[in-house]
Design a protein around this motif. Sequence first.
Motif, PDB file in Angstrom:
ATOM      1  N   ASN A  29       0.813  -1.219   0.000  1.00 29.01           N
ATOM      2  CA  ASN A  29       0.000   0.000   0.000  1.00 29.01           C
ATOM      3  C   ASN A  29       0.847   1.270   0.000  1.00 29.01           C
ATOM      4  N   GLY A  30       2.200   1.123  -0.039  1.00 31.64           N
ATOM      5  CA  GLY A  30       3.084   2.276  -0.077  1.00 31.64           C
ATOM      6  C   GLY A  30       3.551   2.736   1.282  1.00 31.64           C
ATOM      7  N   ALA A  31       3.287   1.968   2.332  1.00 34.32           N
ATOM      8  CA  ALA A  31       3.775   2.301   3.668  1.00 34.32           C
ATOM      9  C   ALA A  31       5.218   1.821   3.796  1.00 34.32           C
ATOM     10  N   ILE A  32       6.076   2.694   4.295  1.00 38.51           N
ATOM     11  CA  ILE A  32       7.484   2.363   4.515  1.00 38.51           C
ATOM     12  C   ILE A  32       7.686   2.231   6.022  1.00 38.51           C
ATOM     13  N   ILE A  33       8.203   1.079   6.441  1.00 35.97           N
ATOM     14  CA  ILE A  33       8.424   0.825   7.854  1.00 35.97           C
ATOM     15  C   ILE A  33       9.927   0.778   8.096  1.00 35.97           C
ATOM     16  N   ALA A  34      10.397   1.737   8.909  1.00 35.83           N
ATOM     17  CA  ALA A  34      11.815   1.812   9.265  1.00 35.83           C
ATOM     18  C   ALA A  34      11.909   2.112  10.752  1.00 35.83           C
ATOM     19  N   ASP A  35      12.677   1.321  11.469  1.00 30.42           N
ATOM     20  CA  ASP A  35      12.895   1.510  12.902  1.00 30.42           C
ATOM     21  C   ASP A  35      11.568   1.548  13.671  1.00 30.42           C
ATOM     22  N   GLY A  36      10.624   0.722  13.270  1.00 35.06           N
ATOM     23  CA  GLY A  36       9.341   0.624  13.957  1.00 35.06           C
ATOM     24  C   GLY A  36       8.356   1.730  13.636  1.00 35.06           C
ATOM     25  N   GLN A  37       8.743   2.677  12.796  1.00 35.50           N
ATOM     26  CA  GLN A  37       7.840   3.765  12.425  1.00 35.50           C
ATOM     27  C   GLN A  37       7.335   3.561  11.003  1.00 35.50           C
ATOM     28  N   GLU A  38       6.084   3.931  10.806  1.00 30.12           N
ATOM     29  CA  GLU A  38       5.467   3.786   9.484  1.00 30.12           C
ATOM     30  C   GLU A  38       5.247   5.152   8.865  1.00 30.12           C
TER      31      GLU A  38
END
Length: 133
Positions: A29-38
Motif C-alpha cells: 500500500n506504499g507504507a514504509i516501515i523503518a525503525d518501527g515507524q510507518e
Amino acid sequence: MTTNQGYYVLDNDGNPIQTNGLGFTVQNNGAIIADGQEVLLGLSYTPNAFDMIKEGNNLFTPAEGVMQNARETAAGFVVKQKQSEGSNVDPARTMTEMMNTYRTFEMNQRALKAYDQSLHQAIFTLTPLKMDK
C-alpha cells in the motif's frame, strides 16, 4: 531516501523520507516501515498523462489542479520493494509495427517515383523540342 538522480523520495505530506541508514520494508500500500515507524510514501495520480509538463531528468510538473492523492482516487496501485519497473512496450509488437510502417513508407516512395517518372515522360513526349537553325 533518494532517487538514482539524487532527489528526495517524499512522504504523503511532501516531506523527505528519512531512514537514518537503517533497513526498511515497503508494503504493497506504499507504507514504509523503518525503525518501527510507518511513513506513507507520497503517491500522486492524474487520469490524463498529457496533463503533465515534462521538466527533464524523468521529472514532470502537473498542470494547475491536475494531481490528486492516489489513495483518495483509488487508483489501484501496488508498491513493490526490490523491483525494477519494466518497459510498458511489447518489443515484438513494436518491431512488427515498425516494419509495417517502413514497408508502407517504401511502397509510397515507389509510387511517388513511378508518378515522377511518368510525369517526366509526359513532359518530354508531349512537348516538342525547339531547335535553333
